[in-house]
Design a protein around this motif. Structure first.
Motif, mmCIF file in Angstrom:
data_model
loop_
_atom_site.group_PDB
_atom_site.id
_atom_site.type_symbol
_atom_site.label_atom_id
_atom_site.label_comp_id
_atom_site.label_asym_id
_atom_site.label_seq_id
_atom_site.Cartn_x
_atom_site.Cartn_y
_atom_site.Cartn_z
ATOM 1 N N ILE A 1 79.739 170.847 99.066
ATOM 2 C CA ILE A 1 80.637 171.994 99.227
ATOM 3 C C ILE A 1 79.864 173.298 99.099
ATOM 4 N N VAL A 2 79.005 173.381 98.097
ATOM 5 C CA VAL A 2 78.211 174.590 97.877
ATOM 6 C C VAL A 2 77.290 174.840 99.065
ATOM 7 N N PHE A 3 76.659 173.779 99.555
ATOM 8 C CA PHE A 3 75.745 173.926 100.689
ATOM 9 C C PHE A 3 76.474 174.446 101.931
ATOM 10 N N LEU A 4 77.631 173.875 102.237
ATOM 11 C CA LEU A 4 78.385 174.299 103.423
ATOM 12 C C LEU A 4 78.869 175.740 103.281
ATOM 13 N N SER A 5 79.305 176.108 102.076
ATOM 14 C CA SER A 5 79.760 177.486 101.880
ATOM 15 C C SER A 5 78.602 178.468 102.017
ATOM 16 N N LEU A 6 77.415 178.063 101.551
ATOM 17 C CA LEU A 6 76.247 178.921 101.701
ATOM 18 C C LEU A 6 75.875 179.095 103.171
ATOM 19 N N VAL A 7 75.986 178.025 103.946
ATOM 20 C CA VAL A 7 75.677 178.121 105.375
ATOM 21 C C VAL A 7 76.594 179.138 106.042
ATOM 22 N N LEU A 8 77.882 179.066 105.734
ATOM 23 C CA LEU A 8 78.824 180.030 106.308
ATOM 24 C C LEU A 8 78.493 181.451 105.858
ATOM 25 N N ASP A 9 78.213 181.614 104.561
ATOM 26 C CA ASP A 9 77.964 182.942 104.008
ATOM 27 C C ASP A 9 76.675 183.546 104.572
ATOM 28 N N LEU A 10 75.606 182.761 104.583
ATOM 29 C CA LEU A 10 74.315 183.276 105.031
ATOM 30 C C LEU A 10 74.254 183.420 106.542
ATOM 31 N N PHE A 11 75.027 182.613 107.241
ATOM 32 C CA PHE A 11 75.155 182.804 108.692
ATOM 33 C C PHE A 11 75.716 184.196 108.959
ATOM 34 N N ARG B 1 86.703 181.487 90.328
ATOM 35 C CA ARG B 1 87.551 182.687 90.336
ATOM 36 C C ARG B 1 86.739 183.925 90.713
ATOM 37 N N ILE B 2 85.565 184.079 90.112
ATOM 38 C CA ILE B 2 84.742 185.257 90.400
ATOM 39 C C ILE B 2 84.182 185.187 91.812
ATOM 40 N N LEU B 3 83.838 183.980 92.272
ATOM 41 C CA LEU B 3 83.333 183.821 93.629
ATOM 42 C C LEU B 3 84.373 184.250 94.658
ATOM 43 N N LEU B 4 85.610 183.871 94.452
ATOM 44 C CA LEU B 4 86.669 184.247 95.392
ATOM 45 C C LEU B 4 86.908 185.751 95.385
ATOM 46 N N LEU B 5 86.777 186.379 94.230
ATOM 47 C CA LEU B 5 86.919 187.835 94.168
ATOM 48 C C LEU B 5 85.819 188.528 94.972
ATOM 49 N N THR B 6 84.598 188.011 94.871
ATOM 50 C CA THR B 6 83.511 188.619 95.642
ATOM 51 C C THR B 6 83.707 188.412 97.136
ATOM 52 N N MET B 7 84.322 187.298 97.519
ATOM 53 C CA MET B 7 84.556 187.041 98.941
ATOM 54 C C MET B 7 85.526 188.065 99.540
ATOM 55 N N ILE B 8 86.484 188.523 98.746
ATOM 56 C CA ILE B 8 87.410 189.554 99.224
ATOM 57 C C ILE B 8 86.633 190.822 99.597
ATOM 58 N N GLY B 9 85.669 191.184 98.764
ATOM 59 C CA GLY B 9 84.841 192.351 99.054
ATOM 60 C C GLY B 9 83.988 192.163 100.309
ATOM 61 N N GLU C 1 78.574 190.979 97.123
ATOM 62 C CA GLU C 1 77.832 189.747 97.409
ATOM 63 C C GLU C 1 77.483 189.006 96.118
ATOM 64 N N GLY C 2 78.081 187.845 95.929
ATOM 65 C CA GLY C 2 77.793 187.034 94.743
ATOM 66 C C GLY C 2 77.662 185.566 95.055
ATOM 67 N N ASN C 3 77.716 185.228 96.345
ATOM 68 C CA ASN C 3 77.745 183.820 96.726
ATOM 69 C C ASN C 3 76.478 183.089 96.313
ATOM 70 N N VAL C 4 75.327 183.691 96.571
ATOM 71 C CA VAL C 4 74.067 182.990 96.316
ATOM 72 C C VAL C 4 73.860 182.746 94.828
ATOM 73 N N GLN C 5 74.005 183.790 94.006
ATOM 74 C CA GLN C 5 73.754 183.596 92.583
ATOM 75 C C GLN C 5 74.785 182.671 91.950
ATOM 76 N N LEU C 6 76.048 182.721 92.400
ATOM 77 C CA LEU C 6 77.053 181.826 91.846
ATOM 78 C C LEU C 6 76.858 180.403 92.354
ATOM 79 N N ALA C 7 76.345 180.244 93.582
ATOM 80 C CA ALA C 7 76.023 178.908 94.073
ATOM 81 C C ALA C 7 74.932 178.279 93.210
ATOM 82 N N ILE C 8 73.940 179.074 92.824
ATOM 83 C CA ILE C 8 72.873 178.573 91.960
ATOM 84 C C ILE C 8 73.439 178.172 90.598
ATOM 85 N N ALA C 9 74.346 178.994 90.054
ATOM 86 C CA ALA C 9 74.965 178.672 88.769
ATOM 87 C C ALA C 9 75.803 177.399 88.863
#
Length: 490
Positions: free
Chosen positions: A7-17, A104-112, A140-148
Motif C-alpha cells: 500500500i505504501v509503495f503504490l501510494s508513493l508511486v502516485l505521489d511521486l508521479f 490521519r496526518i498523512l491525509l491532512l497533508t494530502m488535502i494541501g 508535502e509529508g508523504n515521503v517522510q510518513l511513508a518511511i515512518a
C-alpha cells in the motif's frame, strides 16, 4: 505486514508521479511568465527579476546570456522555497504523526497537496504559481510518513530492504513522470475547458494530471491504509504468543534483538545482543543529519541545474530534458531492484551511502568537462553527459536510501509491557516520527540552499567551475564518511 508495504509503495508511486511531472518544465514556465508579465514593471515577477539582476550585476558583468542566467537563478529560488518550507514543517509533521497517528496526518497533508495542484492549474500570474509552490511545500509529508510507516511495521533486520521501496518508487517515477509531463506540456487544452470562460495556466494539462493523481492517491489511502502507529507496539505480543506456542520463551516478552536474553526450545540461554545506548544513537543520528545536509546541499545543486545546463548549452526542449531525467530514473530503478535492495544489509548502510557519494563526485567531474566539448566535439560532450547521468543514477539509488535506513535503525522500536499490555515509553527524541522528521528536515535544508548556491555559482563563475568545485567538495564528503562506513547500523 507485506500488505502495508505494498500500500505504501503504490501510494508513493502516485505521489511521486505527480511530483515529477513538472520537473522538466521549470525553464520554459519561467520564460512564459517572463514574456507574459514583461510589460508590468511593478508585477511580482518583474520585481523578482530586478532583484535577481541587481545581485548578478554585483558579481557578474552583463552579457548576451544574462537574461537566461537570471532565469537559472530564479529557478533556483523556486526550488529553494519548496525545500525551505519542508525544512520548517517536516519535524512538526513527524511529531504530530507520533501523537495522532500516521494515517490521519498523512491525509491532512494530502488535502494541501491537492490544493496546490488546483492553484497551479489556475495560476496565470507568477505570484499565484509561487503560491502553489508554497502550499505544496507546507503540505508535502508523504515521503517522510511513508518511511515512518514502513519503520512501524518492519523489524530492524528487514528495515533496509523495506525502505528500499521508497527509492524504487522514486526511480520509477523519475522514469515516467518527467517524460509524461513534457509530453502533456505540448498538448493543447481540450476545447470543452476553454468554453468554461476560465483562463488557465499554459501547462494546465500536466497540472490537471497531477491533480487527478493526488485525488486518486488520497482515496486509495482512505480505503486501504491502516493506522500503523500502534502496529509496531503490538508486534512483540503477537510474536510472543507464536513463540510460546512453538515452545520458545523470551524473557520480558521481547527478543534478543532488543538486548534481552532469550531461552531457546532446548532450554539453553543465549547471551543478549547489546543495544546501542540512547546517547550513542542520538550521536549517530546527529552525524547522519549533518551528512544528509551536506550531501543534498551539493547533489541538489547539480540535480537542479542539470536541465538548465542543457537549456543553456544545448537549447534542449522539454521533451529532451524529460528523456534525460527519465533515463536517470530507469537506471536508478534497475539498480534499486537488482543491487541496492539485495545488497544493503551485506554491504552496510554506511558503505552503500559512501559508494553513492563517490559516484556523484565522478558525475560532477564529467559535467565540469562538458562545456569544453559542446562546441568543438559535440558527440564527445553528449557521451560525457550520458556517463554523468549514469553516475547520478547510482547516487540517486544509494545515498539517501542508505542514510535513511541507517537513521531509522537508531529509533526506538515500539514495544509493550508483557504484564500490563501498555506501550513502553519511548525516548522522545528517538520516536520514529520525530527522529525521521528531523532527519528529513536536515536534508530539505540542504535542498533549499543547494539550488541557490549552485545557480549563483553557475552564472557567476560558469558551469565548469561550479561542477569542478562541487566535485572537490563531494570527494571531501566521501572521505569524511569513512567513520560512518565503519559504524554498524545496529
Amino acid at each position: 505486514m507485506a500488505k502495508v508495504e505494498t500500500i505504501v509503495f503504490l501510494s508513493l508511486v502516485l505521489d511521486l508521479f505527480a511530483f515529477t511531472i513538472p520537473l522538466p518544465l521549470f525553464p520554459r514556465i519561467i520564460e512564459w511568465y517572463a514574456l507574459r508579465e514583461s510589460s508590468d514593471p511593478n508585477g511580482f515577477l518583474s520585481r523578482t527579476l530586478q532583484f535577481v539582476t541587481a545581485i548578478r550585476t554585483l558579481l557578474y558583468k552583463p552579457g548576451v546570456q544574462s537574461r537566461r542566467w537570471d532565469i537559472v537563478l530564479l529557478g533556483g529560488l523556486m526550488g529553494s522555497v519548496f525545500s525551505t518550507l519542508q525544512f520548517l514543517v517536516s519535524p512538526r509533521i513527524g511529531s504530530l504523526s507520533d501523537k495522532y497517528g500516521r494515517k490521519r496526518i498523512l491525509l491532512l497533508t494530502m488535502i494541501g497537496n491537492i490544493l496546490s495542484a488546483v492553484i497551479w492549474m489556475q495560476s496565470t500570474s507568477f505570484a499565484s504559481y509561487m503560491l502553489s509552490r508554497v502550499v505544496g511545500g507546507l503540505s508535502e509529508g508523504n515521503v517522510q510518513l511513508a518511511i515512518a510507516i514502513l519503520s512501524d511495521v518492519t523489524s530492524p533486520s528487514t528495515r533496509s530492504k523495506a525502505l528500499a521501496h521508497v527509492g524504487i518508487a522514486f526511480a520509477i517515477c523519475f522514469c515516467i513522470g518527467p517524460p509524461i509531463g513534457a509530453y502533456f506540456a505540448s498538448r493543447p487544452l481540450p476545447e470543452s475547458m476553454n468554453s468554461w470562460g476560465l483562463e488557465l495556466n499554459v501547462y494546465a494539462v500536466p497540472a490537471f494530471l497531477t491533480l487527478v493523481l493526488l485525488v486518486a492517491e488520497t482515496v486509495f489511502l482512505i480505503v486501504a491504509l491502516p493506522e500503523t502507529r500502534t502496529t509496531g507496539l503490538q508486534v512483540p505480543q503477537e510474536k510472543e504468543k507464536i513463540r510460546q506456542a512453538n515452545g520458545t520463551a523470551y524473557t520480558n516478552g521481547t527478543s534478543h534483538a532488543n538486548g534481552k536474553s532469550h531461552i531457546n526450545g532446548n532450554g539453553a540461554i543465549k547471551p543478549p545482543v547489546p543495544k546501542r545506548t540512547v546517547e550513542s544513537r542520538l550521536q549517530v543520528l546527529k552525524t547522519l543529519r549533518h551528512t544528509h545536509f551536506l550531501f543534498l546541499a551539493l547533489f541538489s545543486g547539480v540535480e537542479f541545474t542539470l536541465t538548465f545546463l542543457t537549456f543553456d548549452l544545448l537549447d534542449w526542449s522539454n521533451t529532451q530534458n524529460g528523456k534525460l531525467i527519465g533515463s536517470i530514473g530507469i537506471v536508478s530503478a534497475l539498480l534499486q531492484g537488482g543491487y541496492v535492495r539485495r545488497s544493503m544489509s551485506k554491504v552496510g548502510e554506511g558503505n552503500m551511502a559512501r559508494k553513492g557519494v563517490s559516484a556523484c563526485a565522478v558525475a560532477l567531474v564529467l559535467l565540469a568537462l562538458l562545456p569544453k566539448f559542446v562546441e568543438t566535439r559535440p558527440s564527445l560532450g553528449i557521451k560525457l553527459l550520458q556517463a554523468a547521468a549514469v553516475c547520478m543514477a547510482f547516487t540517486s539509488a544509494t545515498v539517501v536510501n542508505a542514510l535513511t535506513a541507517f537513521a531509522s535503525l537508531q529509533c526506538d522500536e515500539g514495544s509493550t509491557d508483557p504484564v500490563t499490555g501498555k506501550p513502553v515509553d519511548e525516548h522522545p527524541q528517538l520516536a520514529k516520527g520525530t527522529a525521521l522528521g528531523k532527519f528529513r528536515s536536515s536534508g530539505q535544508l540542504g535542498r533549499a540552499l543547494g539550488p541557490l548556491l549552485a545557480c549563483a555559482s553557475y552564472w557567476t563563475f560558469g558551469p565548469s567551475m561550479t561542477y569542478g568545485v562541487s566535485a572537490v567538495a563531494m570527494i571531501a564528503l566521501s572521505m569524511r564518511m569513512r567513520r560512518i562506513a565503519k559504524t554498524k547500523s545496529t
